[in-house]
Design a protein around this motif. Structure first.
Motif, mmCIF file in Angstrom:
data_model
loop_
_atom_site.group_PDB
_atom_site.id
_atom_site.type_symbol
_atom_site.label_atom_id
_atom_site.label_comp_id
_atom_site.label_asym_id
_atom_site.label_seq_id
_atom_site.Cartn_x
_atom_site.Cartn_y
_atom_site.Cartn_z
ATOM 1 N N PHE A 272 -1.891 -4.232 6.678
ATOM 2 C CA PHE A 272 -1.511 -3.070 5.897
ATOM 3 C C PHE A 272 -0.496 -2.250 6.675
ATOM 4 O O PHE A 272 -0.625 -2.043 7.879
ATOM 5 C CB PHE A 272 -2.749 -2.223 5.597
ATOM 6 C CG PHE A 272 -2.439 -0.888 4.983
ATOM 7 C CD1 PHE A 272 -2.461 0.268 5.738
ATOM 8 C CD2 PHE A 272 -2.106 -0.788 3.640
ATOM 9 C CE1 PHE A 272 -2.173 1.503 5.175
ATOM 10 C CE2 PHE A 272 -1.821 0.427 3.072
ATOM 11 C CZ PHE A 272 -1.845 1.583 3.841
ATOM 12 N N PHE A 273 0.534 -1.790 5.955
ATOM 13 C CA PHE A 273 1.552 -0.953 6.580
ATOM 14 C C PHE A 273 2.045 0.047 5.542
ATOM 15 O O PHE A 273 2.283 -0.299 4.389
ATOM 16 C CB PHE A 273 2.726 -1.800 7.077
ATOM 17 C CG PHE A 273 3.856 -0.990 7.640
ATOM 18 C CD1 PHE A 273 3.753 -0.406 8.887
ATOM 19 C CD2 PHE A 273 5.018 -0.802 6.907
ATOM 20 C CE1 PHE A 273 4.798 0.358 9.403
ATOM 21 C CE2 PHE A 273 6.061 -0.055 7.415
ATOM 22 C CZ PHE A 273 5.943 0.526 8.667
ATOM 23 N N PHE B 260 4.361 1.044 0.892
ATOM 24 C CA PHE B 260 3.209 0.417 1.507
ATOM 25 C C PHE B 260 3.277 -1.084 1.319
ATOM 26 O O PHE B 260 3.873 -1.589 0.371
ATOM 27 C CB PHE B 260 1.890 0.979 0.969
ATOM 28 C CG PHE B 260 1.635 0.666 -0.477
ATOM 29 C CD1 PHE B 260 1.103 -0.556 -0.879
ATOM 30 C CD2 PHE B 260 1.922 1.598 -1.466
ATOM 31 C CE1 PHE B 260 0.868 -0.838 -2.197
ATOM 32 C CE2 PHE B 260 1.681 1.329 -2.804
ATOM 33 C CZ PHE B 260 1.151 0.097 -3.165
ATOM 34 N N MET B 261 2.651 -1.772 2.228
ATOM 35 C CA MET B 261 2.607 -3.230 2.193
ATOM 36 C C MET B 261 1.231 -3.661 2.659
ATOM 37 O O MET B 261 0.775 -3.262 3.717
ATOM 38 C CB MET B 261 3.695 -3.808 3.104
ATOM 39 C CG MET B 261 3.914 -5.297 2.949
ATOM 40 S SD MET B 261 5.355 -5.808 3.917
ATOM 41 C CE MET B 261 5.445 -7.531 3.453
ATOM 42 N N GLY B 262 0.541 -4.423 1.847
ATOM 43 C CA GLY B 262 -0.823 -4.802 2.153
ATOM 44 C C GLY B 262 -1.751 -4.286 1.066
ATOM 45 O O GLY B 262 -1.304 -3.800 0.026
ATOM 46 N N MET B 263 -3.043 -4.399 1.280
ATOM 47 C CA MET B 263 -3.997 -3.977 0.279
ATOM 48 C C MET B 263 -4.145 -2.462 0.291
ATOM 49 O O MET B 263 -4.530 -1.871 1.280
ATOM 50 C CB MET B 263 -5.359 -4.624 0.515
ATOM 51 C CG MET B 263 -6.372 -4.317 -0.560
ATOM 52 S SD MET B 263 -7.961 -5.027 -0.187
ATOM 53 C CE MET B 263 -7.557 -6.751 -0.222
ATOM 54 N N SER B 264 -3.805 -1.817 -0.818
ATOM 55 C CA SER B 264 -3.878 -0.366 -0.887
ATOM 56 C C SER B 264 -3.970 0.055 -2.339
ATOM 57 O O SER B 264 -3.471 -0.626 -3.239
ATOM 58 C CB SER B 264 -2.648 0.283 -0.257
ATOM 59 O OG SER B 264 -2.668 1.677 -0.435
ATOM 60 N N TYR B 265 -4.636 1.181 -2.597
ATOM 61 C CA TYR B 265 -4.647 1.755 -3.942
ATOM 62 C C TYR B 265 -3.356 2.517 -4.164
ATOM 63 O O TYR B 265 -2.863 3.177 -3.267
ATOM 64 C CB TYR B 265 -5.841 2.702 -4.116
ATOM 65 C CG TYR B 265 -7.152 2.006 -4.217
ATOM 66 C CD1 TYR B 265 -7.563 1.431 -5.420
ATOM 67 C CD2 TYR B 265 -7.973 1.885 -3.107
ATOM 68 C CE1 TYR B 265 -8.782 0.787 -5.508
ATOM 69 C CE2 TYR B 265 -9.194 1.251 -3.199
ATOM 70 C CZ TYR B 265 -9.585 0.696 -4.397
ATOM 71 O OH TYR B 265 -10.789 0.046 -4.479
#
Length: 412
Positions: free
Chosen positions: A105-106, A407-412
């Motif tokens: 995540f970033f 954002f990059m990765g799993m995020s709401y």
């Protein structure tokens, strides 16, 4: 004699017909196919149906919806009833969803960077248990480790139980809406331990009770009372009720949902404080490619050192990058549309647009009104209903301020 025999014959025929009728309206057996990891007992506990139960109108649709909400099955679900020798045979065909997910995540937002990794298993050991762990590091030195475990049928009961542990170091920064007044409340190492129990009253209505304990080692205290301690223990009890009448699809949902929750927070040596918040949402789906959403949230607290309201992030407003606003009460509404633009082999590209307006009472006890707009894009993995990548631009019309977040990765 003839009359007596005729009566006995009619009675026997009626009894057989009645028995056949009862048998035809009961589930004789349940056949499950397609699953490799999920245990049959897990699926049966999710659908809440067993052999011998009566067949009711809309039973297959209700079972399919429960399976979709569980989030551990792929989209291709088949539920059907066929006649059997002594009743109805329930045939269920389903396939395991991707369950073990590890994603870095970033995120970059308003000059701050944060990165880390998530590891999630939504079907631990094939029993429908949720396991989530994460580690996050921030540009300003913040760090956090998080661990959550959820048992949806605790000790084979109708109660779901969540347990969570987190720890690390955070910096809480409060600001005014126009960003002219910005200051740090405190930065601190912390340790948090909490649990939540849930109980479903029916398919849509559920109750929630929880308790949290947190320990902070305070290093800065610009907003803390003079002579404040250098460490703080907080205990929180919370209760809530939620209604979920939504139908979930691979990316979007339709229907109505609402929740209300109350918190009581206590710092030893101080008077307990309370907070009350609620939200409601409604979603419409057009052809499974256009999602329209109308949502509203509100809250109030009597704790002068606690902010309910956040601009950006997964709670509060979506019109600006993530910032905490010094406020003890707020009310806001949002209209959002999201269209599925392109389907790739790995997932979907969507474009969200939204408008939001609201009111909150700031730290000066003055009413502040705001409105804003925003847009961007999301990329969803095919089998994970969380965006894997996104870019937003948000602009507040009230203060003529805005910003970009990525954002990059799993995020709401």
């Amino acid at each position: 004699m003839f009359f007596h025999n005729t009566t006995k014959s009619l009675f026997l025929i009626m009894t057989l017909c009645f028995a056949f009728y009862l048998g035809a309206e009961q589930i004789e057996t349940i056949n499950i196919s397609g699953l490799k990891r999920t245990q049959d007992e897990t699926l049966l506990s999710i659908i809440g149906v067993k052999p011998g139960d009566g067949v009711t109108p809309g039973l297959t649709e209700a079972i399919e919806q429960k399976m979709r909400k569980a989030g551990i099955f792929q989209e291709e679900i088949t539920v059907e009833l066929v006649p059997g020798r002594e009743g109805q045979i329930l045939n269920i065909t389903a396939y395991d969803q991707w369950t073990l997910i590890g994603i870095p995540f970033f995120a970059v937002s308003s000059g701050n960077m944060m990165g880390g990794a998530f590891l999630m298993d939504s079907n631990l050991r094939g029993k429908g248990n949720l396991f989530v762990s994460s580690v996050m590091l921030g540009q300003n030195g913040d760090a956090q480790a998080f661990l959550l475990f959820r048992d949806p049928t605790f000790r084979d009961s109708d109660i779901s139980l969540n347990g969570r542990i987190s720890g690390g170091r955070t910096t809480d920064t409060y600001t005014s809406l126009d960003e002219k007044d910005t200051w740090e409340d405190f930065s601190s190492p912390f340790f948090n331990l909490g649990t939540t129990a849930g109980y479903d009253l029916n398919d849509s209505l559920s109750l929630r009770l929880g308790a949290d304990g947190i320990y902070r080692q305070l290093e800065k205290g610009d907003l803390l009372p003079p002579g404040g301690e250098d460490s703080m223990v907080e205990l929180t009890l919370n209760a809530g009720i939620s209604y979920d009448g939504t139908t979930v699809f691979p990316l979007f949902y339709k229907g109505i949902g609402a929740s209300i929750s109350s918190d009581m927070n206590w710092v030893p040596g101080d008077v307990p404080t309370w907070a009350l918040s609620g939200e409601a949402r409604a979603g419409w789906l057009v052809g499974n490619f256009l999602h329209l959403q109308l949502a509203g949230k509100g809250g109030v607290t009597d704790n002068p050192y606690y902010s309910l309201f956040q601009l950006g992030g997964s709670t509060g407003s979506m019109t600006l990058p993530v910032r905490q606003i010094a406020s003890d009460r707020y009310l806001n509404g949002e209209f959002k549309s999201e269209i599925r633009v392109v389907k790739f082999s790995l997932g979907y590209l969507t474009a969200p647009l939204f408008y939001e307006g609201g009111y909150f009472q700031d730290y000066r006890e003055e009413a502040q009104f705001y409105q804003g707009v925003g847009g961007g894009f999301r990329f969803y993995l095919d089998r994970i209903a969380l965006p894997a990548m996104g870019l937003d631009y948000r602009y507040c019309l009230t203060t003529d301020t805005g910003g970009v977040s990525f954002f990059m990765g799993m995020s709401y």
